[in-house]
Design a protein around this motif. Structure first.
Motif, PDB file in Angstrom:
ATOM      1  N   GLU A   1     -12.071   9.780   9.780  1.00 12.12           N
ATOM      2  CA  GLU A   1     -11.866   9.605   8.343  1.00 12.12           C
ATOM      3  C   GLU A   1     -13.199   9.372   7.662  1.00 12.12           C
ATOM      4  OE1 GLU A   1      -9.107   6.578   7.262  1.00 12.12           O
ATOM      5  OE2 GLU A   1      -7.383   7.746   7.936  1.00 12.12           O
ATOM      6  N   ARG A   2     -13.289   9.854   6.436  1.00 13.33           N
ATOM      7  CA  ARG A   2     -14.492   9.666   5.631  1.00 13.33           C
ATOM      8  C   ARG A   2     -14.055   9.299   4.228  1.00 13.33           C
ATOM      9  NH1 ARG A   2     -17.071  13.109   2.192  1.00 13.33           N
ATOM     10  NH2 ARG A   2     -19.214  12.626   1.748  1.00 13.33           N
ATOM     11  N   ARG A   3     -14.585   8.233   3.692  1.00 16.29           N
ATOM     12  CA  ARG A   3     -14.256   7.810   2.334  1.00 16.29           C
ATOM     13  C   ARG A   3     -15.041   8.665   1.355  1.00 16.29           C
ATOM     14  NH1 ARG A   3     -14.534   1.865  -0.435  1.00 16.29           N
ATOM     15  NH2 ARG A   3     -13.566   2.534  -2.365  1.00 16.29           N
ATOM     16  N   VAL A   4     -14.395   9.098   0.278  1.00  8.76           N
ATOM     17  CA  VAL A   4     -15.046   9.897  -0.749  1.00  8.76           C
ATOM     18  C   VAL A   4     -14.864   9.209  -2.091  1.00  8.76           C
ATOM     19  CG1 VAL A   4     -14.827  12.103   0.456  1.00  8.76           C
ATOM     20  CG2 VAL A   4     -13.012  11.379  -1.052  1.00  8.76           C
ATOM     21  N   GLU A   5     -15.777   9.478  -2.987  1.00  6.40           N
ATOM     22  CA  GLU A   5     -15.695   8.913  -4.336  1.00  6.40           C
ATOM     23  C   GLU A   5     -14.639   9.661  -5.145  1.00  6.40           C
ATOM     24  OE1 GLU A   5     -17.289   6.182  -5.358  1.00  6.40           O
ATOM     25  OE2 GLU A   5     -18.103   6.046  -3.331  1.00  6.40           O
ATOM     26  N   ARG A   6     -14.207   9.050  -6.228  1.00  3.40           N
ATOM     27  CA  ARG A   6     -13.151   9.626  -7.055  1.00  3.40           C
ATOM     28  C   ARG A   6     -13.545  10.994  -7.610  1.00  3.40           C
ATOM     29  NH1 ARG A   6     -10.355   6.953 -12.419  1.00  3.40           N
ATOM     30  NH2 ARG A   6      -8.981   8.704 -12.828  1.00  3.40           N
ATOM     31  N   ALA A   7     -14.779  11.124  -8.100  1.00  5.22           N
ATOM     32  CA  ALA A   7     -15.220  12.400  -8.682  1.00  5.22           C
ATOM     33  C   ALA A   7     -15.208  13.514  -7.642  1.00  5.22           C
ATOM     34  CB  ALA A   7     -16.620  12.241  -9.271  1.00  5.22           C
ATOM     35  N   GLU A   8     -15.652  13.203  -6.433  1.00  7.10           N
ATOM     36  CA  GLU A   8     -15.657  14.208  -5.366  1.00  7.10           C
ATOM     37  C   GLU A   8     -14.226  14.558  -4.956  1.00  7.10           C
ATOM     38  OE1 GLU A   8     -17.511  15.023  -0.935  1.00  7.10           O
ATOM     39  OE2 GLU A   8     -17.824  13.092  -1.883  1.00  7.10           O
TER      40      GLU A   8
ATOM     41  N   ALA B   1     -12.406  22.572  10.500  1.00  2.00           N
ATOM     42  CA  ALA B   1     -10.995  22.234  10.689  1.00  2.00           C
ATOM     43  C   ALA B   1     -10.370  21.836   9.361  1.00  2.00           C
ATOM     44  CB  ALA B   1     -10.860  21.086  11.692  1.00  2.00           C
ATOM     45  N   ALA B   2      -9.050  21.822   9.354  1.00  2.00           N
ATOM     46  CA  ALA B   2      -8.329  21.372   8.169  1.00  2.00           C
ATOM     47  C   ALA B   2      -8.523  19.866   8.010  1.00  2.00           C
ATOM     48  CB  ALA B   2      -6.845  21.702   8.299  1.00  2.00           C
ATOM     49  N   HIS B   3      -8.711  19.454   6.782  1.00  2.00           N
ATOM     50  CA  HIS B   3      -8.848  18.032   6.444  1.00  2.00           C
ATOM     51  C   HIS B   3      -7.804  17.705   5.391  1.00  2.00           C
ATOM     52  CE1 HIS B   3     -12.725  18.463   8.379  1.00  2.00           C
ATOM     53  NE2 HIS B   3     -12.971  17.170   8.209  1.00  2.00           N
ATOM     54  N   THR B   4      -7.176  16.550   5.530  1.00  7.63           N
ATOM     55  CA  THR B   4      -6.241  16.095   4.505  1.00  7.63           C
ATOM     56  C   THR B   4      -7.001  15.206   3.535  1.00  7.63           C
ATOM     57  OG1 THR B   4      -5.585  14.205   5.844  1.00  7.63           O
ATOM     58  CG2 THR B   4      -4.211  16.168   6.000  1.00  7.63           C
ATOM     59  N   LEU B   5      -6.764  15.421   2.261  1.00  8.52           N
ATOM     60  CA  LEU B   5      -7.323  14.574   1.211  1.00  8.52           C
ATOM     61  C   LEU B   5      -6.206  13.637   0.784  1.00  8.52           C
ATOM     62  CD1 LEU B   5      -9.555  13.817  -0.821  1.00  8.52           C
ATOM     63  CD2 LEU B   5      -8.634  15.600  -2.324  1.00  8.52           C
ATOM     64  N   ARG B   6      -6.440  12.334   0.965  1.00  9.47           N
ATOM     65  CA  ARG B   6      -5.414  11.343   0.663  1.00  9.47           C
ATOM     66  C   ARG B   6      -5.932  10.299  -0.317  1.00  9.47           C
ATOM     67  NH1 ARG B   6      -4.066  10.871   6.853  1.00  9.47           N
ATOM     68  NH2 ARG B   6      -2.580  12.569   7.024  1.00  9.47           N
ATOM     69  N   LYS B   7      -4.995   9.767  -1.106  1.00 14.09           N
ATOM     70  CA  LYS B   7      -5.293   8.675  -2.027  1.00 14.09           C
ATOM     71  C   LYS B   7      -4.497   7.467  -1.568  1.00 14.09           C
ATOM     72  CE  LYS B   7      -4.951   7.403  -6.905  1.00 14.09           C
ATOM     73  NZ  LYS B   7      -4.539   7.846  -8.242  1.00 14.09           N
ATOM     74  N   ARG B   8      -5.191   6.359  -1.317  1.00 15.72           N
ATOM     75  CA  ARG B   8      -4.543   5.113  -0.914  1.00 15.72           C
ATOM     76  C   ARG B   8      -4.564   4.159  -2.091  1.00 15.72           C
ATOM     77  NH1 ARG B   8      -7.471   4.480   4.928  1.00 15.72           N
ATOM     78  NH2 ARG B   8      -6.309   6.155   5.916  1.00 15.72           N
TER      79      ARG B   8
ATOM     80  N   LYS C   1      -8.362   4.192  -3.274  1.00 12.26           N
ATOM     81  CA  LYS C   1      -9.409   4.730  -2.415  1.00 12.26           C
ATOM     82  C   LYS C   1      -9.029   6.143  -2.024  1.00 12.26           C
ATOM     83  CE  LYS C   1     -10.380   0.227  -0.432  1.00 12.26           C
ATOM     84  NZ  LYS C   1     -10.345  -0.626   0.739  1.00 12.26           N
ATOM     85  N   TYR C   2     -10.027   7.001  -1.917  1.00 14.53           N
ATOM     86  CA  TYR C   2      -9.820   8.381  -1.502  1.00 14.53           C
ATOM     87  C   TYR C   2     -10.488   8.593  -0.152  1.00 14.53           C
ATOM     88  CZ  TYR C   2      -8.546   9.182  -6.377  1.00 14.53           C
ATOM     89  OH  TYR C   2      -7.950   9.127  -7.599  1.00 14.53           O
TER      90      TYR C   2
ATOM     91  N   GLY D   1       0.813  -1.209   0.000  1.00 15.66           N
ATOM     92  CA  GLY D   1       0.000   0.000   0.000  1.00 15.66           C
ATOM     93  C   GLY D   1       0.845   1.256   0.000  1.00 15.66           C
ATOM     94  N   TYR D   2       0.351   2.267  -0.702  1.00 13.99           N
ATOM     95  CA  TYR D   2       0.993   3.575  -0.777  1.00 13.99           C
ATOM     96  C   TYR D   2      -0.056   4.630  -0.451  1.00 13.99           C
ATOM     97  CZ  TYR D   2       4.642   1.118  -3.353  1.00 13.99           C
ATOM     98  OH  TYR D   2       5.620   0.243  -3.726  1.00 13.99           O
ATOM     99  N   VAL D   3       0.352   5.691   0.247  1.00 14.05           N
ATOM    100  CA  VAL D   3      -0.553   6.781   0.592  1.00 14.05           C
ATOM    101  C   VAL D   3       0.028   8.067   0.019  1.00 14.05           C
ATOM    102  CG1 VAL D   3      -1.631   8.079   2.458  1.00 14.05           C
ATOM    103  CG2 VAL D   3      -1.291   5.623   2.701  1.00 14.05           C
ATOM    104  N   TYR D   4      -0.802   8.789  -0.744  1.00 20.16           N
ATOM    105  CA  TYR D   4      -0.403  10.058  -1.342  1.00 20.16           C
ATOM    106  C   TYR D   4      -1.297  11.158  -0.781  1.00 20.16           C
ATOM    107  CZ  TYR D   4       1.642   6.876  -4.756  1.00 20.16           C
ATOM    108  OH  TYR D   4       2.349   5.860  -5.357  1.00 20.16           O
ATOM    109  N   GLN D   5      -0.694  12.218  -0.249  1.00 19.73           N
ATOM    110  CA  GLN D   5      -1.481  13.358   0.228  1.00 19.73           C
ATOM    111  C   GLN D   5      -1.709  14.291  -0.950  1.00 19.73           C
ATOM    112  OE1 GLN D   5      -0.507  15.024   4.012  1.00 19.73           O
ATOM    113  NE2 GLN D   5      -1.171  17.059   3.389  1.00 19.73           N
TER     114      GLN D   5
END
Length: 109
Positions: free
Chosen positions: A62-69, A27-34, A51-52, A8-12
């Motif tokens: 944490e909250r999972r989001v769809e690719r388009a969002e 608050a600040a939220h980080t958007l990450r791609k796993r 996964k985003y 697994g790799y995580v990209y911010q």
């Protein structure tokens, strides 16, 4: 003997100022791609899944989001405004994250 598996790799991707659906704080939220990649002899070859997620820096939820969002949120962060949080210009009091009113914010439950 063939050695294979996954890694697994995580990209911010971005930092965004959003209203947290868990704690209710702006608050600040980080958007990450796993990304999970198939490996052969410990060499990553191709992605198996992506996964985003957004994570609140205040409470850690944490909250999972769809690719388009995720792409929309990343574009919003890159458009200017506050580069640290990705807020667009014209963000005033009474508006939620990204210039949305609190009623339109998808992160508020």
């Amino acid at each position: 003997m063939i050695i294979f598996g996954t890694k697994g790799y995580v990209y911010q991707l971005a930092m965004l100022m959003l209203l947290c659906g868990q704690c209710g704080n702006p608050a600040a939220h980080t958007l990450r791609k796993r990304v999970t990649k198939f490996t052969l002899f410990f060499v990553p070859l191709f992605p198996v899944s992506s996964k985003y997620v957004t994570q609140c820096t205040f409470c850690g939820a944490e909250r999972r989001v769809e690719r388009a969002e995720a792409e929309r949120l990343q574009a919003q962060a890159q458009q200017g405004g506050n580069p640290a949080y990705g807020q667009g210009p014209g963000q005033g009091p009474g508006q939620g994250a990204g210039g949305m009113s609190p009623q339109q914010n998808p992160y508020q439950q």
